[in-house]
Enzyme design. Structure first.
Site, short mmCIF file in Angstrom:
data_model
loop_
_atom_site.label_atom_id
_atom_site.label_comp_id
_atom_site.label_asym_id
_atom_site.label_seq_id
_atom_site.Cartn_x
_atom_site.Cartn_y
_atom_site.Cartn_z
N THR A 10 0.81 -1.22 0.00
CA THR A 10 0.00 0.00 0.00
C THR A 10 0.84 1.26 0.00
OG1 THR A 10 -1.75 -1.17 1.19
CG2 THR A 10 -1.84 1.23 1.21
N VAL A 12 5.01 3.15 0.62
CA VAL A 12 6.45 3.09 0.81
C VAL A 12 6.78 4.05 1.95
CG1 VAL A 12 8.74 3.35 -0.21
CG2 VAL A 12 6.79 2.72 -1.66
N ASP A 110 8.94 -7.81 4.58
CA ASP A 110 8.39 -7.11 5.75
C ASP A 110 8.28 -8.03 6.95
OD1 ASP A 110 6.45 -8.58 4.37
OD2 ASP A 110 4.83 -7.16 4.82
N THR A 133 -1.72 -4.26 4.79
CA THR A 133 -2.70 -4.65 3.78
C THR A 133 -3.23 -6.03 4.11
OG1 THR A 133 -1.46 -3.35 2.15
CG2 THR A 133 -3.09 -4.92 1.32
#
Length: 258
Positions: A10, A12, A110, A133
């Site tokens: 979604t 940066v 992530d 997300t």
């Protein structure tokens, strides 16, 4: 100073670190088509506004779950800062922990960064919950070994599906319901109760099942934009650490520089 970038599905997130401390951060919508030149116009202007220049940057690292963005961030680093960036999980910025799952190469950057930072900051067995997300649940043992996890639709993704697949349900903003009652008196409240308290129940249930399977006390660390919202409405979290993912980048960069 270190410039770190975490490329999510979604957004940066860019952050400047000085001596391991986050000095400032900026956020831009993820768009794989955004060129290195476009990043530079946006980022360098924001740096100037806050009193920083390109010359202040001595190291760059980024992590990405959007492979098409990797080249453009590399161009940004090399063309505008004269620095070859570290890429999280590769080369000198390798993860540095064991990934004990069927296909270790599929672990998202992530998620791996959350594991790096959580094990560095907290002791014992850990469950890391990242609200993005998608909502990700990670299980780490006391040695820092990644044992597996869970991926669930993020709460906003769930709401988008609910609204997008129905003709008359309205768009609502995610927030805690005004009442603890789970019997709504109008359509908007009923939707909010279903999405919010339904999500809390799902999250609490999954964490309890993970704790039971781990079989030892496990600290629960929450991160991501909605962690604070949920923390106000559940007792399941032991720690809320909003910057866990970006701190994982700083840890890898520091290791690479040592």
């Amino acid at each position: 100073m270190l410039l770190a970038a975490d490329v999510g599905n979604t957004n940066v997130v860019f952050a400047l670190f000085d001596g391991g401390e986050i000095k400032t951060r900026w956020r831009i919508a993820t768009d794989p088509r955004r060129t290195g030149d476009e990043y530079a116009v946006w980022l360098i202007q924001l740096m100037k506004i806050e009193g920083y220049s390109r010359e202040d940057i001595t190291q760059i690292i980024f992590a990405s779950v959007v492979p098409r963005a990797d080249h453009n961030l590399t161009v940004l680093s090399q063309k505008y800062f004269g620095i070859t960036p570290l890429i999280a999980g590769k080369g000198d910025a390798a993860w540095g922990f064991e990934i004990d799952v069927d296909r270790p190469e599929t672990l998202g950057a992530d998620r791996a960064l959350n594991c790096v930072a959580a094990h560095e900051k907290y002791e014992g067995d850990l469950i890391v919950v990242d609200f993005g997300t998608a909502t990700k649940f990670e299980a780490l043992d006391f040695n820092g070994t990644y044992k597996g996890g869970i991926i669930a639709p993020g709460i906003n993704l769930s709401l988008d599906a609910l609204v997008g697949k129905t003709a008359k349900l309205p768009r609502i903003a995610i927030r805690a319901p005004d009442t603890k009652s789970v019997i709504g008196r109008n359509t908007e409240d009923q939707m909010l109760i279903g999405v919010f308290w339904g999500y809390v129940a799902m999250m609490e249930g999954l964490i309890e099942k993970m704790r039971a399977e781990i079989g030892r006390p496990a600290k629960v660390v929450a991160t991501g934009g909605l962690a604070i919202l949920f923390d106000d409405n559940t007792e399941i979290f032991d720690e809320v650490d909003a910057d866990l993912t970006i701190q994982g980048l700083a840890i890898l960069a520091n290791r690479a520089a040592s």
